[in-house]
Enzyme design. Structure first.
Site, PDB file in Angstrom:
ATOM      1  CB  ILE A   1      62.379 -28.620  80.034  1.00 25.70           C
ATOM      2  CG1 ILE A   1      62.016 -27.131  79.874  1.00 25.70           C
ATOM      3  CG2 ILE A   1      63.536 -29.004  79.135  1.00 25.70           C
ATOM      4  CD1 ILE A   1      63.108 -26.161  80.327  1.00 25.70           C
TER       5      ILE A   1
ATOM      6  CE  LYS B   1      69.976 -25.534  86.138  1.00 23.86           C
ATOM      7  NZ  LYS B   1      69.634 -26.881  85.644  1.00 23.86           N
TER       8      LYS B   1
ATOM      9  CE1 TYR C   1      67.929 -23.438  88.144  1.00 18.98           C
ATOM     10  CE2 TYR C   1      68.524 -21.405  87.020  1.00 18.98           C
ATOM     11  CZ  TYR C   1      67.930 -22.658  87.007  1.00 18.98           C
ATOM     12  OH  TYR C   1      67.341 -23.123  85.850  1.00 18.98           O
TER      13      TYR C   1
HETATM   14  P1  NAD Z   1      60.019 -28.064  86.340  1.00 18.01           P
HETATM   15  O1  NAD Z   1      60.097 -27.654  87.756  1.00 18.01           O
HETATM   16  O2  NAD Z   1      58.752 -27.844  85.591  1.00 18.01           O
HETATM   17  O3  NAD Z   1      60.429 -29.600  86.193  1.00 18.01           O
HETATM   18  C1  NAD Z   1      61.550 -30.153  86.859  1.00 18.01           C
HETATM   19  C2  NAD Z   1      61.312 -31.629  87.077  1.00 18.01           C
HETATM   20  O4  NAD Z   1      62.453 -32.140  87.775  1.00 18.01           O
HETATM   21  C3  NAD Z   1      60.082 -31.889  87.944  1.00 18.01           C
HETATM   22  O5  NAD Z   1      59.295 -32.904  87.398  1.00 18.01           O
HETATM   23  C4  NAD Z   1      60.679 -32.286  89.266  1.00 18.01           C
HETATM   24  O6  NAD Z   1      59.853 -33.148  90.041  1.00 18.01           O
HETATM   25  C5  NAD Z   1      61.972 -32.963  88.823  1.00 18.01           C
HETATM   26  N1  NAD Z   1      62.937 -33.036  89.922  1.00 18.01           N
HETATM   27  C6  NAD Z   1      63.285 -32.038  90.766  1.00 18.01           C
HETATM   28  N2  NAD Z   1      64.136 -32.509  91.690  1.00 18.01           N
HETATM   29  C7  NAD Z   1      64.333 -33.823  91.430  1.00 18.01           C
HETATM   30  C8  NAD Z   1      65.096 -34.843  92.044  1.00 18.01           C
HETATM   31  N3  NAD Z   1      65.817 -34.603  93.141  1.00 18.01           N
HETATM   32  N4  NAD Z   1      65.068 -36.077  91.516  1.00 18.01           N
HETATM   33  C9  NAD Z   1      64.332 -36.345  90.410  1.00 18.01           C
HETATM   34  N5  NAD Z   1      63.580 -35.412  89.786  1.00 18.01           N
HETATM   35  C10 NAD Z   1      63.582 -34.163  90.293  1.00 18.01           C
HETATM   36  O7  NAD Z   1      61.228 -27.336  85.617  1.00 18.01           O
HETATM   37  P2  NAD Z   1      61.507 -27.034  84.071  1.00 18.01           P
HETATM   38  O8  NAD Z   1      61.211 -25.609  83.831  1.00 18.01           O
HETATM   39  O9  NAD Z   1      60.925 -28.080  83.201  1.00 18.01           O
HETATM   40  O10 NAD Z   1      63.096 -27.155  84.083  1.00 18.01           O
HETATM   41  C11 NAD Z   1      63.797 -28.321  83.687  1.00 18.01           C
HETATM   42  C12 NAD Z   1      65.288 -28.005  83.675  1.00 18.01           C
HETATM   43  O11 NAD Z   1      65.529 -26.871  82.848  1.00 18.01           O
HETATM   44  C13 NAD Z   1      65.828 -27.625  85.065  1.00 18.01           C
HETATM   45  O12 NAD Z   1      67.133 -28.141  85.208  1.00 18.01           O
HETATM   46  C14 NAD Z   1      65.882 -26.118  85.011  1.00 18.01           C
HETATM   47  O13 NAD Z   1      66.822 -25.591  85.891  1.00 18.01           O
HETATM   48  C15 NAD Z   1      66.256 -25.887  83.567  1.00 18.01           C
HETATM   49  N6  NAD Z   1      65.904 -24.556  83.047  1.00 18.01           N
HETATM   50  C16 NAD Z   1      64.615 -24.146  82.931  1.00 18.01           C
HETATM   51  C17 NAD Z   1      64.340 -22.878  82.425  1.00 18.01           C
HETATM   52  C18 NAD Z   1      62.945 -22.375  82.231  1.00 18.01           C
HETATM   53  O14 NAD Z   1      62.782 -21.235  81.756  1.00 18.01           O
HETATM   54  N7  NAD Z   1      61.907 -23.120  82.542  1.00 18.01           N
HETATM   55  C19 NAD Z   1      65.382 -22.037  82.064  1.00 18.01           C
HETATM   56  C20 NAD Z   1      66.681 -22.483  82.209  1.00 18.01           C
HETATM   57  C21 NAD Z   1      66.927 -23.749  82.694  1.00 18.01           C
END
Ligand code: NAD
Length: 476
Positions: free
Chosen positions: A241, A386, A382
């Site tokens: 994302i 959130k 989590y």
């Molecule tokens: P992802 O795991 O694919 O990407 C997350 C990114 O954040 C990664 O590149 C990771 O290296 C980076 N990251 C993690 N910890 C870090 C830190 N301490 N410092 C800097 N960077 C850091 O996840 P995603 O699915 O792209 O999710 C992105 C956001 O959306 C997150 O906050 C997640 O909780 C939220 N989200 C995702 C979904 C979903 O369905 N994928 C649903 C609800 C919320």
């Protein structure tokens, strides 16, 4: 991650097969494409008594080049549209036997003047006649007032009632049609929100209630590049994302600084280089390697961003999951999720605000989750983090208003990323289908919503949570 079921039922063989045994057929949602016009076609207008927003509505439709047709409930629309020099006609419901394409792209109902529950019949009349006339991936937008701004309890009640109607329409409409309610305060500017909710950019946002306050709004000179010249920070930008958010902000004109952890630095470089290659004006994007939860991160980020001249947009996207039921969860799993997903955001914002790194008029967008709204088995850590993101947005909106800043959250539902690819098959399939669109969203759906909230035109939207979940049943 690919949704093979959606691809199958939309193939020529799969469509026939699915029909023959009664399988659901999720729509291939129409999303923004730079080679296609953003708006077009016809909008059907309905209204309750004393609608207040006809004039700004006509102006917006004119500026996006959509033609209107007036339902019988929208008395006074035609002469007013004529006065503005706008093309308009009378609404004719779609006929099943019709050979002509008589579908409309959107239905807009101005309910701002509804002041008593006995007047809600007008909204029934319009949608009873018109809902079947909406094209696939079409839009339903209801315009109301923030209920508590109505002095009369009956008017407050009637305005609150619109939420149930709008959300139910989203569940009934099918075919990728979204339905959202905009609660427009007196004097608020509706253009930015209407453009978003009428466009393919809001493909996966449905069943939402958005409040628009009166604020001093700067409309972009070019609506196709509303973030021109703005500087944005996106955490967790290497993939998923976050990478999509960085790409969409850049495509809309922003200079983006992407941040990610040292282990993801190669992926971050590739993401930022790809964005640079696609930036028509050379971009000036940057990659910063940092663990946002490290004690030194806030000061280091603030110093690096100050050296670039400060920023206008902060997107707190970085997040992790470490799922286990609470009895089996380690303290470390609890602490790291709360720290990265929530406390780090607070520390970074504090540093950016204290040193004026975030300019006045700035935008903060936090990425929450529907887990933070509904709770989720195995996700106490989590969901706590959130829900905290939502608390932060509500608690900070008033504080930031004096500086013309806004703070909002997006709460994604099931989005197709590496994070959700890790979910076991049966749970993943359930999560993907349990929403009005019967499919997972794409990272770009979250990114487009973030970009809308980050736009100068969204000055009247603060302290809110916009779910990007295809109207998920979870937490609804
Ligand atoms: P992802 O795991 O694919 O990407 C997350 C990114 O954040 C990664 O590149 C990771 O290296 C980076 N990251 C993690 N910890 C870090 C830190 N301490 N410092 C800097 N960077 C850091 O996840 P995603 O699915 O792209 O999710 C992105 C956001 O959306 C997150 O906050 C997640 O909780 C939220 N989200 C995702 C979904 C979903 O369905 N994928 C649903 C609800 C919320």
């Amino acid at each position: 991650m690919k949704d093979r079921y959606l691809d199958f039922v939309n193939s020529s063989f799969g469509a026939g097969f699915a029909r023959s045994i009664g399988l659901p057929k999720p729509e291939v949602l129409r999303r923004h494409r730079p080679d296609r016009p953003e708006f077009g076609g016809i909008v059907a207008i309905g209204a309750g008594p004393s609608p207040a927003l006809f004039d700004p509505l006509i102006d917006v439709l004119q500026s996006i080049g959509m033609t209107s047709v007036a339902h019988g409930s929208a008395e006074g629309w035609l002469p007013r549209a004529n006065r503005h020099g706008a093309m308009s006609g009378r609404f004719e419901p779609h006929r099943r036997d019709s050979v002509a394409s008589d579908r409309v792209e959107a239905l807009i109902f101005d309910a701002t003047g509804i002041a008593d529950s006995s007047e809600l019949g007008a909204i029934y009349g319009f949608f009873h006649d018109a809902l079947r006339s909406v094209a696939r991936s079409g839009r339903v937008v209801v315009l109301g007032r923030p209920p508590e701004t109505r002095a009369d309890p009956r008017a407050w009640t009637a305005q609150r009632a619109l939420e149930g109607m709008t959300r139910s329409l989203g569940k009934e409409a099918r075919g990728g049609v979204s339905s959202n309610l905009l609660q427009v305060a007196e004097g608020a500017d509706i253009e930015g929100a209407l453009r978003f909710f009428l466009s393919p950019r809001s493909a996966y946002v449905s069943g939402q209630v958005i409040r628009i306050e009166a604020a001093s709004v700067t409309r972009p000179a070019d609506w196709s590049r509303p973030l021109e010249g703005r500087r944005a920070l996106v955490t967790g930008a290497a993939r998923g994302i976050g990478a999509s958010i960085a790409g969409v902000l850049a495509a809309l004109g922003a200079h983006v600084t992407g941040v990610d952890v040292p282990q993801a630095s190669d992926a971050l470089d590739q993401t930022m280089l790809a964005i640079e290659d696609q930036s028509p004006s050379g971009g000036a994007h940057a990659a910063l390697v940092a663990d946002i939860a490290a004690p030194e991160a806030p000061a280091e980020l603030a110093a690096a961003l100050l050296a670039m001249g400060g920023i206008d947009i902060v997107v707190h996207n970085a997040g992790i999951t470490r799922d286990k039921t609470i009895a089996k969860m380690t303290k470390d799993a609890w602490d790291s999720v709360i720290d990265i997903n929530l406390s780090a955001q607070e520390r970074i914002d504090d540093a950016l605000l204290a040193q004026n790194v975030l300019h006045d008029g700035g935008r903060i967008v936090g990425v929450s989750s529907i887990s933070g709204i509904a709770g989720n088995l195995g996700q106490t850590n989590y969901a706590t983090s959130k829900a905290g993101v939502i608390g932060r947005v509500s608690s900070m909106a008033g504080v930031l208003r004096a500086r013309g800043m806004t703070i909002n959250a997006v709460a994604p539902g099931f989005i197709e990323t590496q994070m959700t690819a890790k979910i076991p098959f049966a749970i993943r399939e359930a999560g993907r289908r349990m929403n009005s669109m019967s499919q997972g969203g794409q990272p770009v759906d979250v990114a487009e919503t973030v970009a809308w909230l980050a736009s100068p035109a969204s000055a009247g939207i603060s302290g809110q949570v916009v779910r990007v979940c295809g109207q998920s049943l979870i937490g609804a």
